[in-house]
Design a protein around this motif. Sequence first.
Motif, short mmCIF file in Angstrom:
data_model
loop_
_atom_site.label_atom_id
_atom_site.label_comp_id
_atom_site.label_asym_id
_atom_site.label_seq_id
_atom_site.Cartn_x
_atom_site.Cartn_y
_atom_site.Cartn_z
N ALA A 194 14.92 -1.98 7.99
CA ALA A 194 14.76 -3.23 7.23
C ALA A 194 13.27 -3.42 6.92
CB ALA A 194 15.29 -4.42 8.04
N LEU A 195 12.42 -3.11 7.90
CA LEU A 195 10.97 -3.25 7.66
C LEU A 195 10.47 -2.23 6.65
CD1 LEU A 195 9.69 -4.00 11.29
CD2 LEU A 195 9.40 -5.49 9.29
N ILE A 196 10.96 -1.00 6.75
CA ILE A 196 10.52 0.04 5.80
C ILE A 196 10.88 -0.41 4.37
CG2 ILE A 196 11.00 2.39 4.99
CD1 ILE A 196 11.42 3.21 7.95
N LEU A 197 12.12 -0.83 4.18
CA LEU A 197 12.56 -1.22 2.83
C LEU A 197 11.87 -2.50 2.38
CD1 LEU A 197 16.29 -0.29 3.35
CD2 LEU A 197 14.79 0.72 1.64
N ALA A 198 11.70 -3.44 3.31
CA ALA A 198 11.11 -4.73 2.92
C ALA A 198 9.66 -4.59 2.52
CB ALA A 198 11.24 -5.73 4.07
N THR A 199 8.92 -3.74 3.27
CA THR A 199 7.50 -3.60 2.91
C THR A 199 7.36 -2.74 1.65
OG1 THR A 199 5.34 -2.83 3.65
CG2 THR A 199 7.15 -1.85 4.73
N ALA A 200 8.23 -1.73 1.51
CA ALA A 200 8.12 -0.87 0.32
C ALA A 200 8.47 -1.65 -0.94
CB ALA A 200 9.05 0.33 0.45
N ARG A 201 9.53 -2.46 -0.86
CA ARG A 201 10.03 -3.12 -2.07
C ARG A 201 9.64 -4.60 -2.13
NH1 ARG A 201 13.64 -0.35 -5.07
NH2 ARG A 201 13.06 -2.01 -6.51
N ARG A 202 8.78 -5.00 -1.20
CA ARG A 202 8.19 -6.34 -1.22
C ARG A 202 9.24 -7.46 -1.19
NH1 ARG A 202 3.82 -6.48 -5.78
NH2 ARG A 202 3.07 -8.15 -4.45
N VAL A 203 10.24 -7.25 -0.36
CA VAL A 203 11.39 -8.18 -0.35
C VAL A 203 10.98 -9.62 0.00
CG1 VAL A 203 13.62 -8.66 0.74
CG2 VAL A 203 13.05 -6.32 0.05
N PRO A 204 10.20 -9.85 1.07
CA PRO A 204 9.86 -11.26 1.38
C PRO A 204 9.01 -11.90 0.29
CG PRO A 204 9.30 -9.81 3.22
CD PRO A 204 9.64 -8.94 2.07
N GLN A 205 8.11 -11.11 -0.29
CA GLN A 205 7.27 -11.67 -1.36
C GLN A 205 8.14 -12.08 -2.55
OE1 GLN A 205 6.83 -8.81 0.30
NE2 GLN A 205 4.68 -8.41 0.75
N ASP A 231 7.05 0.37 -3.84
CA ASP A 231 7.03 1.83 -3.69
C ASP A 231 8.45 2.32 -3.41
OD1 ASP A 231 4.21 2.13 -3.93
OD2 ASP A 231 4.01 1.32 -1.91
N ASP A 232 8.72 3.53 -3.91
CA ASP A 232 10.02 4.13 -3.59
C ASP A 232 10.05 4.60 -2.14
OD1 ASP A 232 11.65 4.06 -5.95
OD2 ASP A 232 10.16 5.38 -6.87
N VAL A 233 11.23 4.49 -1.55
CA VAL A 233 11.43 5.01 -0.19
C VAL A 233 12.02 6.43 -0.29
CG1 VAL A 233 12.77 4.69 1.93
CG2 VAL A 233 11.67 2.74 0.84
N GLY A 234 12.97 6.59 -1.19
CA GLY A 234 13.50 7.92 -1.49
C GLY A 234 12.71 8.52 -2.64
N PRO A 235 13.21 9.60 -3.23
CA PRO A 235 12.47 10.23 -4.33
C PRO A 235 12.40 9.37 -5.60
CG PRO A 235 14.22 11.68 -3.50
CD PRO A 235 14.42 10.34 -2.87
N GLY A 236 13.21 8.31 -5.66
CA GLY A 236 13.23 7.51 -6.89
C GLY A 236 13.72 8.39 -8.03
N GLY A 237 13.13 8.24 -9.18
CA GLY A 237 13.55 9.05 -10.32
C GLY A 237 12.86 10.40 -10.35
N SER A 238 11.96 10.66 -9.44
CA SER A 238 11.19 11.91 -9.49
C SER A 238 11.79 12.94 -8.54
CB SER A 238 9.75 11.65 -9.09
OG SER A 238 9.67 11.51 -7.69
N GLU A 239 11.21 14.11 -8.51
CA GLU A 239 11.69 15.17 -7.62
C GLU A 239 10.97 15.11 -6.28
OE1 GLU A 239 13.86 18.00 -8.81
OE2 GLU A 239 14.28 16.19 -9.99
N VAL A 240 9.97 14.26 -6.20
CA VAL A 240 9.10 14.30 -5.02
C VAL A 240 9.75 13.55 -3.85
CG1 VAL A 240 6.77 13.80 -4.16
CG2 VAL A 240 7.13 14.32 -6.59
#
Length: 342
Positions: A114-125, A146-155
């Motif tokens: 939950a913290l990883i996703l919340a800080t990456a995707r700015r959920v509380p903000q 920020d993406d947690v998984g590769p998002g639309g890229s290959e990285v």
Amino acid sequence: MSENRVFVTRQIPEPGMRILGELEAEITVGQTREDAGLSRAELLEGVRACDVLVPLLTEPIDREVLAANERLLGVAQMAVGFNNIDVDAATELGIPVTNTPGVLTETTADCTWALILATARRVPQAHNYMVEGRYKLWGPNLMLGDDVGPGGSEVRKVLGVIGYGRIGIAVAKRAIGFDMDVLAFDPYNREGVESSEYASWADLGELLERSDFVTLHALLTDETHHLIGEAELRKMKPTAHIINAARGPMIDEQALVRALQEGWIGGAGLDVYEDEPAMAPGLAECEHAVLLPHIASASSDTRGLMATMAANNAAAHLRRERAPNVVNPDVYETEAYRQRVG
Ligand code: GLV
């Protein structure tokens, strides 16, 4: 009145209180309010008058507390962490100490995510933005995270797990679903990392340099105190996030505030603090910090299981039996223990 006495420093969840209530013992609760602790004097008074102590991580169970009662048969803490207890002193004094491992692993790993996703995707903000009525028009640059998984890229993104025990492994396992690469560092479990299907070994420096998310799951010891300080934070990528749902003092919190203010790293998700419940000056104002009040294991089911486990450990201490979750098993071989149990 029963001769056996159990002192529960602060009310534990009902399943644990029920087990304690069924023991042939008088149960005293030091503090029934949720928002208040015990004074040192209340703690000492309770310990002096009991046979078994059931504390929480909020009470310092140091040598003075342990030595306050030569009849004390055991300490049954309701938490997996036990850095608040002087275990060496307990062993020396012949007192078994127990904790509540295992039952909170998955719940704590969920909260870490939950913290990883919340800080990456700015959920509380983003939530605050809504409830403060600031959302007027959708925009392509609104609340970019920020993406947690590769998002639309290959990285593929890299998750760095420091401390590869039960919780670290459960956190790493969840990263598979996000197509992440996982690096892990744990000097006490290198073999576990190297044989793990979820992670590859990295030393601490490499892990910090390569990870997009760094998450701490070690025990707090002298060795891990300030494991992450200025030098370590400066090694991390400027876009990386640090997560701590273990123990606050593993991070130098003042250095972390500077790292967030000056953009050495991208964000932080914290459930624990160096001087809990206080936060380092400036932390609450950091835009890229997501802050929780030490709730990683706080699901109703898990807290009930932890309370059950603590109560069963307390019952074993009271019966002078080997307790199921003892953290200092050597104590049972000591003369001090034999004298204590009579
Ligand atoms: C919670 O922090 C625990 O140690 O159980």
